[in-house]
Design a protein around this motif. Structure first.
Motif, PDB file in Angstrom:
ATOM      1  N   GLU A  20       0.803  -1.204  -0.076  1.00  0.00           N
ATOM      2  CA  GLU A  20      -0.028  -0.044  -0.028  1.00  0.00           C
ATOM      3  C   GLU A  20       0.905   1.479  -0.004  1.00  0.00           C
ATOM      4  N   PRO A  56      -5.066  -4.709  -6.569  1.00  0.00           N
ATOM      5  CA  PRO A  56      -4.741  -3.174  -6.297  1.00  0.00           C
ATOM      6  C   PRO A  56      -4.340  -2.623  -7.862  1.00  0.00           C
ATOM      7  N   ARG A  59      -2.379   0.851  -8.399  1.00  0.00           N
ATOM      8  CA  ARG A  59      -0.803   1.081  -7.952  1.00  0.00           C
ATOM      9  C   ARG A  59      -0.163   0.949  -9.169  1.00  0.00           C
ATOM     10  N   GLU A  85      -4.034   6.483  -0.145  1.00  0.00           N
ATOM     11  CA  GLU A  85      -2.905   5.357   0.207  1.00  0.00           C
ATOM     12  C   GLU A  85      -1.674   6.126   0.707  1.00  0.00           C
TER      13      GLU A  85
END
Length: 116
Positions: A20, A56, A59, A85
């Motif tokens: 994260e 995710p 990202r 994040e």
DNA sequence: AGTGTGACACTAA
DNA sequence: GTTAGTGCCACAC
């Protein structure tokens, strides 16, 4: 394992491991997946997934530190998700890749990763 | 089977 | 610092 399916699976595995607040580039994913130069395919894999599971995908950004989903209408959403994040985007919509780009433990170094 | 397109990257100007 | 051009591989038409 040069099959597209294997490439896709590796990209997914890598994306799933992005911590994260960290990001990876498409070219980086392609390289680590064993297909340097297949950055576009990494993006294609994401497009194919987009919301499949808890992946995710947000990202994953391009080498310029910018999100490449603006055309799909997800640009703002991705930036917002990353901002949540801790990823900071400047006025031009870019973030500090040199600080936020993440490399897997297997490639634990700052340079290119000739593994796999 | 060939052409066009795409959540990209790199180099040059 | 930025924008433009070229190369890349796989998928859709």
């Amino acid at each position: 394992m040069t099959e597209p399916a294997a490439f896709r699976a590796r990209v997914l595995a890598l994306v799933a491991r992005i911590p994260e607040g960290r990001v990876m580039t498409y070219g980086q994913l392609a390289l680590l997946a064993g297909q340097p130069g297949a950055a576009r395919q990494a993006g294609f894999v994401m497009n194919s997934l987009m919301g499949e599971g808890e992946l995710p995908w947000q990202r994953v950004i391009n080498a310029q530190g910018r999100v490449s989903t603006h055309r799909l209408g997800f640009g703002d959403m991705q930036e917002q998700l990353l901002a949540a994040e801790g990823v900071i985007f400047d006025a031009t919509g870019r973030c500090d890749l040199s600080r936020l780009q993440w490399w897997p433990e297997e490639a634990a170094h700052t340079g290119p990763a000739p593994l796999l």
